[in-house]
Write a protein that holds these residues in place. Structure first.
Motif, short mmCIF file in Angstrom:
data_model
loop_
_atom_site.label_atom_id
_atom_site.label_comp_id
_atom_site.label_asym_id
_atom_site.label_seq_id
_atom_site.Cartn_x
_atom_site.Cartn_y
_atom_site.Cartn_z
N TYR A 180 0.81 -1.22 0.00
CA TYR A 180 0.00 0.00 0.00
C TYR A 180 0.84 1.27 0.00
CZ TYR A 180 -4.00 -3.01 1.01
OH TYR A 180 -4.98 -3.96 0.94
N LYS A 181 2.17 1.12 -0.10
CA LYS A 181 3.04 2.30 -0.07
C LYS A 181 2.84 3.21 -1.27
CE LYS A 181 6.92 0.64 2.70
NZ LYS A 181 8.28 0.12 2.68
N ARG A 182 3.12 4.50 -1.07
CA ARG A 182 3.10 5.54 -2.11
C ARG A 182 1.74 5.66 -2.79
NH1 ARG A 182 8.53 7.53 -2.58
NH2 ARG A 182 7.68 9.12 -3.94
N TYR A 186 -1.66 6.73 1.67
CA TYR A 186 -2.17 6.24 2.95
C TYR A 186 -1.34 6.76 4.13
CZ TYR A 186 -5.20 2.85 0.55
OH TYR A 186 -6.18 2.25 -0.22
N GLY A 187 -0.02 6.79 3.97
CA GLY A 187 0.85 7.20 5.07
C GLY A 187 0.54 8.63 5.50
N LEU A 188 0.37 9.49 4.53
CA LEU A 188 0.07 10.88 4.82
C LEU A 188 -1.30 11.03 5.47
CD1 LEU A 188 1.57 13.49 4.56
CD2 LEU A 188 0.56 13.81 2.29
N MET A 212 11.32 14.39 15.77
CA MET A 212 11.58 13.00 15.43
C MET A 212 12.63 12.92 14.32
SD MET A 212 9.88 13.04 12.31
CE MET A 212 9.61 11.31 11.97
N GLU A 213 13.13 11.71 14.09
CA GLU A 213 14.07 11.49 13.00
C GLU A 213 13.30 10.90 11.82
OE1 GLU A 213 14.22 10.02 16.01
OE2 GLU A 213 16.29 9.87 16.72
N GLY A 214 13.49 11.46 10.63
CA GLY A 214 12.78 10.92 9.47
C GLY A 214 13.18 11.62 8.19
C1 LIG Z 1 7.24 6.17 5.13
C2 LIG Z 1 5.82 5.64 4.92
C3 LIG Z 1 5.06 5.63 6.27
C4 LIG Z 1 5.12 6.58 3.95
O1 LIG Z 1 3.80 6.12 3.70
P1 LIG Z 1 3.26 6.05 2.19
O2 LIG Z 1 1.83 5.69 2.25
O3 LIG Z 1 4.15 5.15 1.42
O4 LIG Z 1 3.48 7.54 1.71
P2 LIG Z 1 2.46 8.49 0.92
O5 LIG Z 1 1.96 7.80 -0.31
O6 LIG Z 1 1.42 9.01 1.86
O7 LIG Z 1 3.48 9.64 0.49
C5 LIG Z 1 3.11 10.99 0.37
C6 LIG Z 1 4.28 11.73 -0.24
O8 LIG Z 1 5.42 11.67 0.64
C7 LIG Z 1 6.62 11.51 -0.13
N1 LIG Z 1 7.24 10.20 0.20
C8 LIG Z 1 6.64 9.11 0.77
N2 LIG Z 1 7.52 8.12 0.95
C9 LIG Z 1 8.70 8.59 0.50
C10 LIG Z 1 10.00 8.03 0.40
N3 LIG Z 1 10.26 6.78 0.85
N4 LIG Z 1 11.00 8.78 -0.14
C11 LIG Z 1 10.74 10.03 -0.57
N5 LIG Z 1 9.52 10.62 -0.52
C12 LIG Z 1 8.52 9.91 0.02
C13 LIG Z 1 6.22 11.60 -1.58
O9 LIG Z 1 6.30 12.97 -1.97
C14 LIG Z 1 4.79 11.12 -1.55
O10 LIG Z 1 4.04 11.60 -2.59
P3 LIG Z 1 4.20 10.91 -4.08
O11 LIG Z 1 4.13 9.42 -3.89
O12 LIG Z 1 3.05 11.50 -4.83
O13 LIG Z 1 5.53 11.35 -4.59
C15 LIG Z 1 5.80 4.20 4.34
O14 LIG Z 1 6.39 4.23 3.05
C16 LIG Z 1 6.52 3.17 5.17
O15 LIG Z 1 5.91 2.49 5.97
N6 LIG Z 1 7.85 3.01 4.98
C17 LIG Z 1 8.66 2.03 5.68
C18 LIG Z 1 8.77 2.36 7.10
C19 LIG Z 1 9.30 3.76 7.31
O16 LIG Z 1 10.26 4.19 6.71
N7 LIG Z 1 8.63 4.49 8.23
C20 LIG Z 1 9.01 5.86 8.56
C21 LIG Z 1 10.21 5.86 9.44
S1 LIG Z 1 10.78 7.49 9.75
#
Ligand SMILES: CC(C)(COP(=O)(O)OP(=O)(O)OC[C@H]1O[C@@H](n2cnc3c(N)ncnc32)[C@H](O)[C@@H]1OP(=O)(O)O)[C@@H](O)C(=O)NCCC(=O)NCCS
Length: 209
Positions: free
Chosen positions: A92-94, A97-99, A119-121
């Motif tokens: 479900y990434k990208r 959902y995360g946002l 936080m760190e991220g």
């Molecule tokens: C990080 C995480 C929570 C993001 O959730 P997601 O649902 O994949 O992200 P979204 O689709 O909501 O992303 C929104 C925007 O954030 C940015 N973004 C999200 N993940 C990104 C990544 N890994 N690298 C760069 N930009 C990112 C993009 O701009 C994205 O928009 P786009 O896809 O149209 O370019 C998810 O990818 C995840 O679980 N990752 C592994 C665990 C992790 O790293 N957790 C965070 C630790 S700090």
């Protein structure tokens, strides 16, 4: 899509989701599922902000928050907050959902009086939810030189003016102890990890470790 509080009956599924989301992302394998497993009984854990996201009838997202501290230059400790791990299942990434999960959680946190988060991220993700470099707010990272701009150390005032209202112009942050459980107790972590189906640990470009 539903966002709701995590229930005890979800624990194992959510830890497995966390493991799937973080596996080989920042290091070969991951430890975030153990951090979550241990944190739920930590006094810093905030059950009201322990949220899961469901889609297609299964849990595919999760985020947790923690109490934390800022240390002022005179040594005074000021209660603050942080969050993570936040996980979206790889399938479900990208997809936004995360946002959605993060913005929902931030709104709930604000309602509960959480005034400030650091936080760190990766700013490429977190800037979409209002985060910026913590250095811009005078908050330093404990493990970096004080005058460094630390690209992965992020912060946000959920309640505008919160830092000023606490008299904070500069402070230092270090992650709460609860985030280091796997490093502090590697044997317990390995025993826990062994209860999950085997997965291959890979060293990949872009990992931190
Ligand atoms: C990080 C995480 C929570 C993001 O959730 P997601 O649902 O994949 O992200 P979204 O689709 O909501 O992303 C929104 C925007 O954030 C940015 N973004 C999200 N993940 C990104 C990544 N890994 N690298 C760069 N930009 C990112 C993009 O701009 C994205 O928009 P786009 O896809 O149209 O370019 C998810 O990818 C995840 O679980 N990752 C592994 C665990 C992790 O790293 N957790 C965070 C630790 S700090």
């Amino acid at each position: 899509m539903v966002i709701r509080l995590e229930q005890p009956s979800d624990y194992r599924e959510v830890e497995n989701l966390t493991r799937e989301a973080f596996w080989n992302v920042y290091r070969p394998g991951c430890t975030e599922h153990y951090v979550l497993n241990q944190y739920r009984s930590n006094p810093d854990f905030i059950p009201e902000l322990d949220l899961v996201m469901e889609e297609d009838g299964c849990i595919m997202g999760h985020v947790m928050f923690s109490r934390a501290e800022l240390v002022l230059d005179d040594g005074t400790r000021c209660p603050s907050w942080t969050f993570g791990p936040i996980s979206i299942h790889p399938d479900y990434k990208r997809k936004g959902y995360g946002l959605k999960l993060l913005n929902y959680a931030l709104e709930k946190a604000r309602e509960l009086g959480v005034g400030f988060l650091c936080m760190e991220g990766n700013i490429a993700f977190y800037r979409h939810a209002g985060f910026d470099l913590a250095s811009k707010l005078g908050i330093h990272y404990h493990a970096e030189p004080r005058d460094a701009v630390v690209p992965y150390f992020l912060a946000q005032e959920l309640i505008p003016g919160w830092l000023k209202s606490k008299g904070i112009t500069e402070a230092t942050y270090g992650p709460p102890k609860g985030y280091f459980v796997a490093d502090e107790n590697p044997e317990a972590f390995e025993a826990y990890e062994a209860t999950f189906p085997a997965k291959v640990k890979l060293r990949l470009p872009g990992q931190l470790v």
